[in-house]
Write an enzyme that holds these catalytic residues in place. Structure first.
Site, mmCIF file in Angstrom:
data_model
loop_
_atom_site.group_PDB
_atom_site.id
_atom_site.type_symbol
_atom_site.label_atom_id
_atom_site.label_comp_id
_atom_site.label_asym_id
_atom_site.label_seq_id
_atom_site.Cartn_x
_atom_site.Cartn_y
_atom_site.Cartn_z
ATOM 1 N N LYS A 1 -0.917 -9.526 2.855
ATOM 2 C CA LYS A 1 -0.186 -9.092 4.056
ATOM 3 C C LYS A 1 -1.101 -8.215 4.897
ATOM 4 C CE LYS A 1 3.433 -6.061 3.840
ATOM 5 N NZ LYS A 1 2.873 -4.912 4.561
ATOM 6 N N GLU B 1 -1.265 -5.780 8.538
ATOM 7 C CA GLU B 1 -0.505 -5.098 9.592
ATOM 8 C C GLU B 1 -1.137 -5.380 10.946
ATOM 9 O OE1 GLU B 1 0.172 -0.917 8.882
ATOM 10 O OE2 GLU B 1 1.048 -1.284 6.899
ATOM 11 N N ASP C 1 -0.930 -6.102 -0.114
ATOM 12 C CA ASP C 1 -1.342 -5.545 1.184
ATOM 13 C C ASP C 1 -2.852 -5.401 1.303
ATOM 14 O OD1 ASP C 1 0.740 -5.047 2.976
ATOM 15 O OD2 ASP C 1 1.344 -3.213 1.923
ATOM 16 N N ASP D 1 0.842 -1.197 0.000
ATOM 17 C CA ASP D 1 0.000 0.000 0.000
ATOM 18 C C ASP D 1 0.881 1.252 0.000
ATOM 19 O OD1 ASP D 1 0.882 -0.261 2.591
ATOM 20 O OD2 ASP D 1 -1.095 -0.101 3.527
ATOM 21 N N SER D 2 2.215 1.041 0.032
ATOM 22 C CA SER D 2 3.149 2.152 -0.195
ATOM 23 C C SER D 2 2.999 2.690 -1.616
ATOM 24 C CB SER D 2 4.588 1.704 0.059
ATOM 25 O OG SER D 2 4.893 0.540 -0.682
ATOM 26 N N GLU E 1 9.424 -4.175 10.503
ATOM 27 C CA GLU E 1 9.825 -2.866 9.971
ATOM 28 C C GLU E 1 10.327 -1.963 11.095
ATOM 29 O OE1 GLU E 1 6.999 -1.072 7.323
ATOM 30 O OE2 GLU E 1 8.169 0.791 7.164
HETATM 31 O O1 KIV Z 1 3.633 -1.223 1.687
HETATM 32 C C1 KIV Z 1 4.848 -1.502 1.783
HETATM 33 O O2 KIV Z 1 5.677 -1.145 0.946
HETATM 34 C C2 KIV Z 1 5.264 -2.282 2.941
HETATM 35 C C3 KIV Z 1 6.745 -2.406 3.158
HETATM 36 C C4 KIV Z 1 7.234 -1.178 3.819
HETATM 37 C C5 KIV Z 1 7.095 -3.633 3.906
HETATM 38 O O3 KIV Z 1 4.466 -2.752 3.688
#
Ligand code: KIV
Length: 277
Positions: free
Chosen positions: A125, A127, A95, A56-57, A194
């Site tokens: 993934k 969080e 994510d 989600d980055s 992280e």
């Molecule tokens: O969204 C992302 O890029 C991440 C990484 C920072 C692990 O979750």
């Protein structure tokens, strides 16, 4: 008689979830980069990166947001489709974006199903620690491989007080370990750590059978992940924990500037770029 040996993850034609724990047991380091589109996914896949994270980055690296919080499930699906269509070998994880899973295990499950069915994700993934263990368990029991994400979790930056190292001090380190064990017990196939002090990440990595994938968490993690724009030097700045393996931003600007000059001077297009009658 010779015992049959498990092939190295680097020799796998397609990286699958069970290869991750095998790689950890064999002491092989795992590699992961973010990817948000087809061209970069194809390049990183060809380079032998084991896992591509449709993070989600994408929000702060591609979509112009200040952070990951505004990113929607629909945006994740578009990025995921582009990456999964391009990747031949890498395992692609996607994510669960902020607001798409926290309310209940059923909400997390419904979002993950969309990411797999519409985005082509091989895994997702999530969080959070103990709090999301029931969510993670339901997804895993439904046949969805799930990565955990602990330490600095960008979706919680408002409660964490910004980009801060997590797990410092005995109590915080113990909580982090407890969270990691809860995720593993719920069925996580790996845990991203992280911005965690190196010795804490080392302790967590030693306690888990599944791999830890570090970002700003030192060398003891079982694998490493970086946001690709930080790794490739796309922007003027990268975080302290990221090494710039290239200066692609400067190279691209120079190429674009040469193009502008060539067009203005009529040096481009040349005869070899022009069709005959
Ligand atoms: O969204 C992302 O890029 C991440 C990484 C920072 C692990 O979750």
């Amino acid at each position: 008689m010779n015992q049959p040996t498990t092939p190295s993850v680097a020799d796998r034609k397609r990286v699958r979830v069970h290869h991750l724990t095998e790689a950890k047991a064999a002491g092989e380091k795992l590699t992961m980069l973010t990817a948000y589109d087809g061209p970069t996914a194809r390049i990183f896949d060809a380079a032998g990166v084991d896992m591509l994270l449709v993070g989600d980055s994408v929000g702060d690296n591609m979509l112009g947001h200040a952070n990951t919080i505004p990113v929607t499930v629909d945006e994740m699906i578009v990025a995921a489709r582009s990456v999964t269509r391009a990747a031949r070998r890498a395992l692609v994880l996607v994510d669960l974006p902020f607001g798409s899973y926290e309310a209940s295990p059923a909400q997390a499950h419904a979002t993950a199903v969309r990411l797999l069915k519409e985005g082509g994700a091989h895994a997702v993934k999530i969080e959070g620690g103990t709090r999301v263990a029931p969510h993670l368990r339901l997804m895993v029991e439904s046949g969805i491989p799930v990565f955990g994400h602990l330490g600095f979790t960008p979706q919680s930056e408002n409660t964490l007080g910004g980009h801060r190292v997590q797990g410092r001090g005995d109590d915080a380190a113990a909580r982090l370990l407890e969270d990691a064990l809860a995720l593993e017990e719920a069925g996580a196939c790996a845990v991203v750590l992280e911005m965690v002090p190196g010795p804490v990440a080392e302790r967590v990595s030693a306690a888990l059978a599944v791999p830890t994938i570090g970002i700003g968490a030192g060398t003891a993690c079982d694998g490493q992940v970086l946001v690709w724009t930080d790794m490739a030097g796309m922007g003027p700045w990268s975080p302290r924990f990221a090494r710039r393996f290239a200066e692609i931003g400067a190279a691209l600007e120079s190429a674009a500037s040469d193009y502008v000059t060539a067009v203005r001077s009529t040096e481009f297009p040349a005869p070899e770029h022009t069709f005959e009658t």
